[in-house]
Write an enzyme that holds these catalytic residues in place. Structure first.
Site, PDB file in Angstrom:
ATOM      1  N   ASP A  24      57.898  76.420  45.794  1.00 35.04           N
ATOM      2  CA  ASP A  24      56.512  76.313  46.269  1.00 35.04           C
ATOM      3  C   ASP A  24      55.467  76.804  45.287  1.00 35.04           C
ATOM      4  O   ASP A  24      54.275  76.607  45.502  1.00 35.04           O
ATOM      5  CB  ASP A  24      56.357  77.094  47.576  1.00 35.04           C
ATOM      6  N   ASP A  81      64.212  78.355  45.531  1.00 36.87           N
ATOM      7  CA  ASP A  81      63.505  79.571  45.151  1.00 36.87           C
ATOM      8  C   ASP A  81      63.504  80.490  46.368  1.00 36.87           C
ATOM      9  O   ASP A  81      63.613  80.017  47.505  1.00 36.87           O
ATOM     10  CB  ASP A  81      62.083  79.205  44.728  1.00 36.87           C
ATOM     11  N   ASP A 126      57.525  77.205  39.778  1.00 37.39           N
ATOM     12  CA  ASP A 126      58.637  76.333  40.155  1.00 37.39           C
ATOM     13  C   ASP A 126      58.441  74.903  39.659  1.00 37.39           C
ATOM     14  O   ASP A 126      59.380  74.105  39.692  1.00 37.39           O
ATOM     15  CB  ASP A 126      58.788  76.297  41.687  1.00 37.39           C
TER      16      ASP A 126
END
Length: 798
Positions: free
Chosen positions: A686, A488, A690
């Site tokens: 995080d 990400d 996600d």
């Protein structure tokens, strides 16, 4: 001297407290003048008790006065004070009542208090290395030395005739047998008692293991010798030696017990080191904290008394007591205990600090936010302890082999006895017994069972001190196969919060323009507005009150600051004010192509400023991407941001593939697509959004700085959110699985070769037989070799 209450010779109550003494004399002396002894201090150098009024010297260090018994001790302390106080690691905590114990080979076995594993018979160890209990090691060491003292003269007596000494110590063969019995019996019955106890438990629990084989082998040799000595008439002529006596094997039984005890001692010592990393983390926790009261007075209190919200002072060189935030001061803090990185991190007001990290030369005042079991250190220890009780998939093979191992060995021993009995040379029955015992003794299911869990345990401990937490043994095994890393962007590659990275003004002083804009934005809750406010605070600008504040959805904000009308927002919001200068518009386009957000500000009806706001890339990200790619891993970035922003970050970092403007559901679909193409995928993220993708990936990696939901969904957690730790984790995983393969190879090959040799497979070709004594030595060393090989993981460079 230290006195245990249960063994104290006397006790005295004074001031509401009970004191225990080693003798009644000491108790009488104390009772005569208790205040004198209560005032005594300990010399930090030599440990002697010193009366402050009669001290040879005194020295103040970190606000505390120390007393010394001599000038020599004082000078040593003055030269190197940290060598004697503060810098010493706290001793390992004593084992408390209620401590859980588990088996190194069978982590599913958990019980309160020490004992033996009902499956393999091994001594249980405290869960996660939370406390170090060396009682088993001390008992085994005592039994080993006692057995060794008796076994040495026993071997001299028994082996003397083989070296041409017909009557060692001038003892006839008949008398020598009784002396060997007297020396060997304590070794077998006392030294070997733990093995016979575990042998009985293995039968009772219907779980044959290493101690089943040891008990059978030693028991057969000893019982045979007893009958040979006290009832020789039961044996046919073929059993008699040239002296007319039946040969005994007291020395074989005793030496086997002694050698197995030696192996147990070495193995227990090595096993004690496997959780050393976790115990080192535990020892880092300070014992006290300096609390600042409501009246501004400072008091040193036990760590257990610290409460959330307490203000604590951290002096230079001291450890941070608990997790929290800095209120005042600035200093560099050594955070290597949680990140594995040796470079200290600068801390100032507003920054987070972690308990057990070490303060540098500055003084900090902090607010306690997490205490006790909620601190990062406690969570790390708990996570590692839980993970060490899981099994890796590769262990299933070892478990399957161990299930049938003992039965196969017993069958081989029986078959060996029959073959030698019917087809061996004379004395056939003696050969049958000796070789069957050798087969039973040399086989080592312990080495097979330890091969995997011991390496995994060491690896998890090493991961913990390098900022990598594995949730399970399976994660350690899987990570080595990762060939694609999906990351990400926000919070993983980047800091995760926007910052003001550039500010330019036209027709007005830059700081004054920023002061006006920041004063306006302070009334907004938008993350970009907060970034502008922090940018102004970083320049120490004094913000003013705003009047007539108004927020226009999708455009920006406007209001009056110090009598001046200020408007801030996107290009569209400027349309109501006036034209945007061409050079500012061009700069805005350049900033957007670099992945930065561009905002305009108008003051008194004229567009006068341009602000660049961006989520900056972490300082360590570029190195992390380079190192990960060197490990042969392809990197794919998934981001919900605009394509231009995402692609700009991807170009800057050298990311292999960038997929922008994706939803959480699309992240999952992309991972499934990669997996369908044969890729073994790890996902690093995080945020809450996600979590589904982390669960879908073959290995989920969460940033320790992220949300609890993401951490719970992941197989691996990076304590400090530093992507470089992924490279460490991959290297550690690959080194661990190499180590496991080495252990399994050694264990299987050892048994595959050792058992046939002990059975006499080489005798027809080379006339070689393996004595039970040598078989015992080989068995004792096999599991020690496996554990020692696993401990090499502590020296792996990550």
């Amino acid at each position: 001297m230290t006195v245990e209450p249960a063994t104290a010779a006397a006790k005295v109550d004074h001031g509401g407290k009970t004191y225990f003494f080693c003798s009644t004399h000491c108790a009488h002396v104390f009772k005569a003048d208790p205040q004198r002894y209560l005032m005594l201090q300990t010399d930090p150098v030599c440990g002697m008790r010193v009366d402050p009024a009669k001290a040879a010297g005194k020295h103040e260090h970190k606000g505390k006065t120390y007393c010394f018994c001599s000038k020599g001790c004082q000078e040593k302390f003055r030269a190197h004070p940290n060598q004697y106080v503060g810098a010493k690691p706290a001793p390992a905590p004593a084992v408390e009542a209620g401590t859980q114990y588990t088996c190194p080979m069978h982590p599913e076995i958990v019980q309160v208090g020490p004992g033996s594993c009902p499956k393999c018979g091994m001594a249980l160890v405290p869960v996660g290395g939370a406390a170090e209990d060396d009682s088993e090691l001390r008992h085994m060491t005592r039994r080993f030395w006692g057995s060794a003292v008796l076994s040495i003269p026993l071997v001299v007596l028994a082996m003397g005739p083989m070296f041409g000494i017909a009557q060692p110590l001038a003892l006839s063969p008949g008398i020598r047998g009784y002396v060997e019995f007297a020396l060997g019996t304590p070794v077998v019955l006392w030294g070997g008692w733990p093995f016979f106890h575990k042998f009985w438990l293995s039968l009772k629990n219907k779980s044959p293991n290493m101690y089943t084989l040891i008990g059978l082998g030693v028991g057969l040799a000893y019982l045979y010798s007893l009958f040979a000595l006290f009832a020789p008439g039961f044996f046919p002529h073929g059993f008699r030696e040239h002296t007319g006596t039946v040969g005994t094997y007291f020395e074989a039984a005793a030496v086997i017990v002694t050698l197995v005890l030696l192996g147990e001692v070495m193995q227990l010592r090595a096993l004690g080191q496997t959780s050393q990393a976790v115990r080192q983390l535990l020892a880092l926790a300070p014992n006290t904290a300096l609390r600042i009261g409501a009246d501004a007075r400072e008091q040193e209190v036990p760590l257990s008394e610290v409460q959330i919200g307490d203000r604590l002072r951290i002096r230079p060189g001291e450890k941070v007591p608990v997790d929290g935030a800095v209120l005042e001061g600035s200093s560099n803090v050594d955070e290597s205990m949680v990140s594995g990185e040796p470079v200290p991190v600068q801390k100032k007001a507003g920054d987070k600090v972690t308990g057990a990290t070490i303060n540098g030369k500055g003084t900090l005042m902090m607010r306690a936010e997490r205490i006790g079991a909620e601190t990062l250190l406690s969570r790390i220890v708990h996570m590692v302890a839980q993970a060490q009780r899981t099994k890796a998939p590769v262990q299933r093979l070892a478990d399957l082999v161990a299930t049938y191992f003992v039965g196969v060995v017993v069958a081989v021993a029986i078959l060996t006895a029959f073959i030698w009995w019917f087809f061996g040379p004379e004395p056939r029955l003696v050969y049958a017994l000796v070789n069957a015992v050798s087969v039973l003794i040399i086989a080592c299911p312990c080495a097979v069972g330890l091969a995997t869990p011991i390496s995994i345990t060491v690896a998890m401990g090493q991961g913990a001190i390098n900022g990598v937490l594995f949730r399970s043994a399976e994660a350690v095994e899987k990570l080595r196969d990762v060939d694609t890393l999906v990351v990400d962007k926000t919070g993983t590659l980047t800091v995760g919060r926007p910052e003001l990275v550039q500010f330019v003004a036209e027709g007005i002083e830059e700081d004054e323009a920023l002061r006006l804009v920041a004063s306006l934005e302070r009334a907004s809750e938008h993350p970009l507005a907060q970034a502008i406010v922090k940018g102004a605070e970083a320049r120490a600008l004094t913000l003013a009150a705003v009047e007539n504040f108004q927020s226009i959805t999708g455009q920006g904000v406007e209001g009056t600051v110090d009598g001046r009308r200020v408007v801030a927002g996107n290009r569209k919001s400027m349309g109501r004010v006036g034209p945007v200068p061409a050079w500012l518009a061009g700069m805005a386009e350049t900033l957007r192509s670099q992945g930065k957000g561009a905002l305009f500000a108008a003051i008194d009806g004229r567009v006068a400023a341009l602000m660049a706001v961006a989520d900056p890339i972490k300082e360590t990200t570029a190195d992390a991407v380079k190192f990960i790619k060197l490990e042969g891993v392809r990197i794919v970035m998934l981001s919900g941001d605009a394509r231009g922003t995402a692609e700009a970050v991807g170009r800057q970092l050298g990311i292999d593939e960038v997929v922008a403007e994706v939803s959480p559901e699309q992240k999952i679909e992309k991972i499934k697509e990669l997996q369908a193409a044969g890729r073994f995928v790890a996902m690093a993220g995080d945020g809450i959004n996600d979590a589904p993708a982390l669960a879908q990936a073959n290995v989920g990696i969460a940033m320790g700085t992220g949300t609890d939901v993401a951490i719970e969904s992941a197989s691996v957690t990076l304590v400090k959110g530093d992507l470089r730790a992924i490279c460490k984790a991959i290297r550690l995983s690959r080194a661990t699985m190499r180590n496991v393969k080495q252990n399994l190879f050694f264990a299987f090959v050892y048994n595959a070769l050792g058992v046939p040799v002990a059975a006499g497979a080489l005798y027809p070709f080379f006339g070689i037989l393996l004595s039970p004594i040598l078989a015992g030595a080989a068995m004792a060393m096999s599991s020690v070799s496996v554990v020692s090989n696993a401990l090499r993981l502590r020296r792996v460079k990550l």
